[in-house]
Write a protein that holds these residues in place. Sequence first.
Motif, PDB file in Angstrom:
ATOM      1  N   ALA A   1      -3.068  18.512  11.358  1.00  0.00           N
ATOM      2  CA  ALA A   1      -4.100  17.471  10.689  1.00  0.00           C
ATOM      3  C   ALA A   1      -5.533  17.526  11.081  1.00  0.00           C
ATOM      4  CB  ALA A   1      -3.625  16.116  11.182  1.00  0.00           C
ATOM      5  N   ALA A   2      -6.080  18.019  12.096  1.00  0.00           N
ATOM      6  CA  ALA A   2      -7.353  18.444  12.455  1.00  0.00           C
ATOM      7  C   ALA A   2      -8.044  19.052  11.477  1.00  0.00           C
ATOM      8  CB  ALA A   2      -7.340  18.873  13.728  1.00  0.00           C
ATOM      9  N   HIS A   3      -6.989  20.036  10.957  1.00  0.00           N
ATOM     10  CA  HIS A   3      -7.482  21.237   9.957  1.00  0.00           C
ATOM     11  C   HIS A   3      -7.540  20.618   8.608  1.00  0.00           C
ATOM     12  CE1 HIS A   3      -6.667  25.780   9.522  1.00  0.00           C
ATOM     13  NE2 HIS A   3      -6.959  25.294   8.325  1.00  0.00           N
ATOM     14  N   GLY A   4      -6.250  20.082   8.411  1.00  0.00           N
ATOM     15  CA  GLY A   4      -5.983  19.612   6.943  1.00  0.00           C
ATOM     16  C   GLY A   4      -6.778  18.288   6.445  1.00  0.00           C
ATOM     17  N   ASP A   5      -7.110  17.385   7.476  1.00  0.00           N
ATOM     18  CA  ASP A   5      -7.859  16.315   7.082  1.00  0.00           C
ATOM     19  C   ASP A   5      -9.474  16.675   6.654  1.00  0.00           C
ATOM     20  OD1 ASP A   5      -6.164  14.077   6.930  1.00  0.00           O
ATOM     21  OD2 ASP A   5      -5.897  13.964   9.160  1.00  0.00           O
ATOM     22  N   ARG A   6      -9.870  17.763   7.355  1.00  0.00           N
ATOM     23  CA  ARG A   6     -11.388  18.202   7.186  1.00  0.00           C
ATOM     24  C   ARG A   6     -11.160  18.671   5.464  1.00  0.00           C
ATOM     25  NH1 ARG A   6     -11.376  17.641  12.293  1.00  0.00           N
ATOM     26  NH2 ARG A   6     -13.465  17.680  13.439  1.00  0.00           N
ATOM     27  N   GLU A   7     -10.234  19.389   5.337  1.00  0.00           N
ATOM     28  CA  GLU A   7     -10.145  20.047   4.012  1.00  0.00           C
ATOM     29  C   GLU A   7     -10.190  18.868   2.637  1.00  0.00           C
ATOM     30  OE1 GLU A   7     -10.526  22.785   2.047  1.00  0.00           O
ATOM     31  OE2 GLU A   7      -9.517  22.492   0.373  1.00  0.00           O
TER      32      GLU A   7
ATOM     33  N   HIS B   1      -0.640  15.994   7.146  1.00  0.00           N
ATOM     34  CA  HIS B   1      -0.029  16.365   8.182  1.00  0.00           C
ATOM     35  C   HIS B   1      -0.252  17.881   8.494  1.00  0.00           C
ATOM     36  CE1 HIS B   1       3.371  17.397  10.937  1.00  0.00           C
ATOM     37  NE2 HIS B   1       3.895  16.181  10.934  1.00  0.00           N
ATOM     38  N   THR B   2      -0.342  18.547   7.413  1.00  0.00           N
ATOM     39  CA  THR B   2      -0.563  19.976   7.467  1.00  0.00           C
ATOM     40  C   THR B   2      -1.663  20.278   6.720  1.00  0.00           C
ATOM     41  OG1 THR B   2       0.574  20.517   5.475  1.00  0.00           O
ATOM     42  CG2 THR B   2       2.006  20.574   7.393  1.00  0.00           C
ATOM     43  N   PHE B   3      -1.827  21.597   6.656  1.00  0.00           N
ATOM     44  CA  PHE B   3      -3.139  21.840   5.710  1.00  0.00           C
ATOM     45  C   PHE B   3      -2.680  21.464   4.232  1.00  0.00           C
ATOM     46  CE2 PHE B   3      -6.293  24.735   3.099  1.00  0.00           C
ATOM     47  CZ  PHE B   3      -7.441  24.400   3.939  1.00  0.00           C
ATOM     48  N   SER B   4      -3.645  21.027   3.365  1.00  0.00           N
ATOM     49  CA  SER B   4      -3.480  20.648   2.031  1.00  0.00           C
ATOM     50  C   SER B   4      -4.674  21.160   1.061  1.00  0.00           C
ATOM     51  CB  SER B   4      -3.123  19.170   1.788  1.00  0.00           C
ATOM     52  OG  SER B   4      -2.690  18.970   0.457  1.00  0.00           O
ATOM     53  N   PRO B   5      -4.386  21.958   0.450  1.00  0.00           N
ATOM     54  CA  PRO B   5      -5.738  22.586  -0.197  1.00  0.00           C
ATOM     55  C   PRO B   5      -6.239  21.604  -1.167  1.00  0.00           C
ATOM     56  CG  PRO B   5      -3.899  24.324  -0.096  1.00  0.00           C
ATOM     57  CD  PRO B   5      -3.239  22.982   0.381  1.00  0.00           C
TER      58      PRO B   5
ATOM     59  N   PHE C   1       1.022  -1.200   0.144  1.00  0.00           N
ATOM     60  CA  PHE C   1      -0.081  -0.025  -0.010  1.00  0.00           C
ATOM     61  C   PHE C   1       0.814   1.137   0.052  1.00  0.00           C
ATOM     62  CE2 PHE C   1      -2.582  -3.421   1.224  1.00  0.00           C
ATOM     63  CZ  PHE C   1      -3.930  -3.220   0.912  1.00  0.00           C
ATOM     64  N   TRP C   2       0.604   2.344  -0.603  1.00  0.00           N
ATOM     65  CA  TRP C   2       0.987   3.635  -0.732  1.00  0.00           C
ATOM     66  C   TRP C   2       0.523   4.510   0.233  1.00  0.00           C
ATOM     67  CZ3 TRP C   2       2.198   4.573  -6.698  1.00  0.00           C
ATOM     68  CH2 TRP C   2       3.023   3.713  -7.158  1.00  0.00           C
ATOM     69  N   PHE C   3       1.572   5.176   0.891  1.00  0.00           N
ATOM     70  CA  PHE C   3       1.398   6.203   1.735  1.00  0.00           C
ATOM     71  C   PHE C   3       1.616   7.607   1.265  1.00  0.00           C
ATOM     72  CE2 PHE C   3       2.199   8.126   6.345  1.00  0.00           C
ATOM     73  CZ  PHE C   3       0.939   8.171   6.520  1.00  0.00           C
ATOM     74  N   VAL C   4       0.504   8.396   0.924  1.00  0.00           N
ATOM     75  CA  VAL C   4       0.621   9.730   0.359  1.00  0.00           C
ATOM     76  C   VAL C   4       0.273  10.752   1.212  1.00  0.00           C
ATOM     77  CG1 VAL C   4      -0.450  11.183  -1.630  1.00  0.00           C
ATOM     78  CG2 VAL C   4       0.044   8.978  -1.953  1.00  0.00           C
ATOM     79  N   VAL C   5       1.188  11.727   1.713  1.00  0.00           N
ATOM     80  CA  VAL C   5       0.961  12.566   2.666  1.00  0.00           C
ATOM     81  C   VAL C   5       0.786  14.085   2.106  1.00  0.00           C
ATOM     82  CG1 VAL C   5       2.074  13.680   4.805  1.00  0.00           C
ATOM     83  CG2 VAL C   5       2.340  11.381   4.307  1.00  0.00           C
ATOM     84  N   GLY C   6      -0.264  14.859   2.323  1.00  0.00           N
ATOM     85  CA  GLY C   6      -0.652  15.899   1.859  1.00  0.00           C
ATOM     86  C   GLY C   6       0.060  17.173   2.627  1.00  0.00           C
ATOM     87  N   SER C   7       0.328  18.021   2.039  1.00  0.00           N
ATOM     88  CA  SER C   7       0.795  19.376   2.501  1.00  0.00           C
ATOM     89  C   SER C   7       0.934  20.344   1.387  1.00  0.00           C
ATOM     90  CB  SER C   7       2.428  19.133   2.982  1.00  0.00           C
ATOM     91  OG  SER C   7       2.884  20.283   3.909  1.00  0.00           O
ATOM     92  N   GLN C   8       1.755  21.557   1.486  1.00  0.00           N
ATOM     93  CA  GLN C   8       1.733  22.511   0.527  1.00  0.00           C
ATOM     94  C   GLN C   8       2.932  23.502   0.943  1.00  0.00           C
ATOM     95  OE1 GLN C   8      -1.416  25.620   1.343  1.00  0.00           O
ATOM     96  NE2 GLN C   8      -1.300  25.350   3.399  1.00  0.00           N
TER      97      GLN C   8
END
Length: 486
Positions: free
Chosen positions: A120-126, A75-79, A5-12
């Motif tokens: 993440a609480a922020h980024g995972d909602r977006e 991990h962070t916000f990721s638009p 499985f591949w782990f893709v982490v969102g950020s900006q």
Amino acid sequence: MQYKFWFVVGSQFLYGPEVLETVAARGAEMAEKLSAVLPYPLVYKVTAKTNQEITDVVKQANYDDSCAGIITWCHTFSPSKMWINGFANLQKPYCHFATQYNQEIPNEEIDMDFMNLNQAAHGDREHGFIAARLRMPRKIIAGYWQDAAVQKRIGDWMKAAVGVAVSRNMKVMRFGDNMREVAVTEGDKVEVQTKLGWQVNTWPVGQLVDTMNAVTEAEIDALMEIYHQQYDFATDDLETVRYQAREEIAMKKMLDAEGCKAFSNTFQDLYGMRQLPGLASQHLMASGYGYGGEGDWKVSAMTAIIKAMGENGNGASAFMEDYTYNLVPGAEYSLGAHMLEVCPSVAAEKPRIEVHPLGIGDREDPARLVFEGKAGDAIVVSLIDMGGRLRLICQDIHCVKPILPMPNLPVARVMWQAEPSLTAGVECWITAGGAHHTVLSYDVTAEMMHDWARMMDIEFVHITKDTTVEGLEQELFLNDLAWKLK
Ligand code: MN
């Protein structure tokens, strides 16, 4: 296939290179530590910061046969507009893991730099919004990544996703057609190939007989040795057992030559065969092949898929048939069995090879494995063709040591209590249209089957301790409308 499985982490880019380096290092660390406890490796792929990076990793995932799914986390916000183009092309199972690198909010350390890194609480909602907006089939798992219960849920989802990969590669070998006049074993083979990926085709019984006749005595000797290691011989009729070995070897040769992981046959089409395969089919099932009696290719493929979703890629799951009830108040049980073909992966003790007459099929007495199923929580699963679409029905059950020894019953047997009760459960099952043939599994859960059905985009009906006939009728009525509109 060794699935990953591949782990893709969102950020900006907003936070600068230092934060991105920290995110990447933590993503890699989490994938490595999780891989040590999950049933399949989790490979850190990228800290995604652009539309192009996400589109690229999705394309790679789609075309890598070993990639059984992607797990994302922000991990962070990721638009999330930058995820749209990639997600629009995603063909692999998708799990959104709403977690956080740290478990605690650190009282002294926390400042705005900490907040920007650990949001993440922020980024995972977006991130979650865009998948909801795109109506994507997904699994959402929230919790701390080092929590064992959370890791178990990720592992279970991985197994369901492997069930998707196995389904999309499933080939079923049908020896003969379905039993005459039976309705529930029918089905639209074009629909299942379109929806589930299954290639369901027929091969002549005569070709199987030719293959059986070409099996050598040395090949039979080798398989008899394995039977001796795994089973107790409760018969002196070794010629009859050797004939089952001949059948097993021939069926396996034909299955493997075509890449088939499941097969069906019927007692109505055994032309040129002296015994209905019993032990032969049982030992093939123990090796991970799916089987369905009376030409039931749907339950055969489901057996192979559910076995592959189980422990170590071949779990305690068996082709099963509801046979008869014990309706005594306070001791209400269903007795499941089949004419011969119950997989020994569900046995409580070492199975015995026995030879007994078979009342139907007009063939010689076949050798079969006889045993009791083990006690424990389990599910029974049935896939039915509703005409134009598929429905997967799953019921929670509790297997018990059979309450009677039944010394004259010459087949493997499993006894269980059903939810919400035996009789209400029967009413629910019949209301939903569930078949008499099922897959019974001890190590695949209803949640895993729900995940699988969602990924395959088919209806899922779950009969639990809380199900009522009235509620189920309403659910099925609304489901019917919804699936017609879909
Ligand atoms: Mn049957």
